[in-house]
Design a protein around this motif. Sequence first.
Motif, PDB file in Angstrom:
ATOM      1  N   ASP A 217       3.532  -0.097   8.768  1.00 19.46           N
ATOM      2  CA  ASP A 217       3.155   0.527   7.297  1.00 19.46           C
ATOM      3  C   ASP A 217       1.534   0.577   7.410  1.00 19.46           C
ATOM      4  O   ASP A 217       0.772   1.373   6.735  1.00 19.46           O
ATOM      5  CB  ASP A 217       3.650  -0.167   6.331  1.00 19.46           C
ATOM      6  CG  ASP A 217       4.937   0.185   6.233  1.00 19.46           C
ATOM      7  OD1 ASP A 217       5.522   0.889   7.089  1.00 19.46           O
ATOM      8  OD2 ASP A 217       5.787  -0.421   5.330  1.00 19.46           O
ATOM      9  N   GLN A 221      -0.803   3.675   6.761  1.00 21.43           N
ATOM     10  CA  GLN A 221      -1.558   4.039   5.524  1.00 21.43           C
ATOM     11  C   GLN A 221      -3.278   4.167   5.821  1.00 21.43           C
ATOM     12  O   GLN A 221      -3.804   5.218   5.259  1.00 21.43           O
ATOM     13  CB  GLN A 221      -1.633   2.486   4.900  1.00 21.43           C
ATOM     14  CG  GLN A 221      -2.632   2.257   3.666  1.00 21.43           C
ATOM     15  CD  GLN A 221      -1.994   3.393   2.338  1.00 21.43           C
ATOM     16  OE1 GLN A 221      -0.897   3.069   1.876  1.00 21.43           O
ATOM     17  NE2 GLN A 221      -3.020   4.395   1.963  1.00 21.43           N
ATOM     18  N   ASP A 225      -5.231   7.225   4.334  1.00 19.13           N
ATOM     19  CA  ASP A 225      -6.413   7.310   3.794  1.00 19.13           C
ATOM     20  C   ASP A 225      -7.449   8.291   4.306  1.00 19.13           C
ATOM     21  O   ASP A 225      -8.171   8.726   3.376  1.00 19.13           O
ATOM     22  CB  ASP A 225      -6.960   5.794   3.987  1.00 19.13           C
ATOM     23  CG  ASP A 225      -6.261   4.769   3.288  1.00 19.13           C
ATOM     24  OD1 ASP A 225      -5.564   4.902   2.411  1.00 19.13           O
ATOM     25  OD2 ASP A 225      -6.519   3.581   3.779  1.00 19.13           O
ATOM     26  N   THR A 245       5.980   4.200   4.393  1.00 20.54           N
ATOM     27  CA  THR A 245       4.699   4.748   4.526  1.00 20.54           C
ATOM     28  C   THR A 245       4.132   5.609   3.653  1.00 20.54           C
ATOM     29  O   THR A 245       2.894   6.087   3.786  1.00 20.54           O
ATOM     30  CB  THR A 245       4.432   4.944   6.056  1.00 20.54           C
ATOM     31  OG1 THR A 245       5.225   6.032   6.287  1.00 20.54           O
ATOM     32  CG2 THR A 245       4.887   3.650   7.213  1.00 20.54           C
ATOM     33  N   ALA A 248       2.037   5.414  -0.710  1.00 20.23           N
ATOM     34  CA  ALA A 248       0.708   4.719  -0.558  1.00 20.23           C
ATOM     35  C   ALA A 248      -0.005   4.728  -2.266  1.00 20.23           C
ATOM     36  O   ALA A 248       0.236   5.529  -2.973  1.00 20.23           O
ATOM     37  CB  ALA A 248      -0.061   5.636   0.263  1.00 20.23           C
TER      38      ALA A 248
END
Length: 281
Positions: A217, A221, A225, A245, A248
């Motif tokens: 995860d 992430q 991002d 996942t 977010a």
Amino acid sequence: MVFQDEQDVYQLNFDLPTLKANVKKHVPNDQTHLLATDELGTFCAAVSHQMFKQRDYLQQINQTMQQNNERADIKFKIELDYQRSNRQGNHQPVLTETALTEIFDINDTKMPEFRSLMQHKLEFATRQERDDLQTWLLEEFDYRNWSTMNILVKLPGTTDYRILTNPVLKTKLSSAQKTHATLIPLLIIVKIILDKCELKDAPRLLFLDDFAGRLDDENAQRQLDIVAAFDFSLITTRPGNDYSTLLADNIENTIYQVQAGNSDGGVFPINTVSIIGAWHR
């Protein structure tokens, strides 16, 4: 003949009065004082202006990546290497360090070293006896051919950036880092294409199959991002009903489930799609 094509590049056949008028037309009013009075100076000033824009654009991309670099265990940046220009697969330097300093010094309107290099190119061209002289001139005086764009990576525990090559990708990076290192060039290429696209409302949308399927995860992430930092929207598949996942923080998500239809009787089934989860601000 002088005109500005779709890639914002000046094509010229050394009709110098027209070139000067064209340059003055496209250079912002607050920078017209940089233009020299002679034709070669006009060309050098125009190229300097374009290279300024080119450098500022790459700095914007690096700033976007920096937002993600603060959290990732590997860091990336891109740069133009003017000592490794790539023309037809051959690496050869075009600009000296002095010439580059002149080009990026806004107060240097004479640029003697840069001008001397361009003068040398012109004199060399007059001695050429070749059938493709016009094509050769366009390539030699196209500033986009004077450099190579490098993607650089800084590995954990190191202090220097290295050019991202296949050996570095295969031997120096973990699986999570490899995924990150392959996503960065993809986003850069797509971003450059979309930024140059004349359709200003072109959607910044990525389709990725089994996104981050082998990542935990935290690393997944990080991938999300950087996608968000580049201002892309993402449509992805996730196998096995694994949605964690995709939920977010600070990224709006909608999760759809595709349910296979009934294929009895040999008829192609009609699938159904339903929303089974969402996160919105």
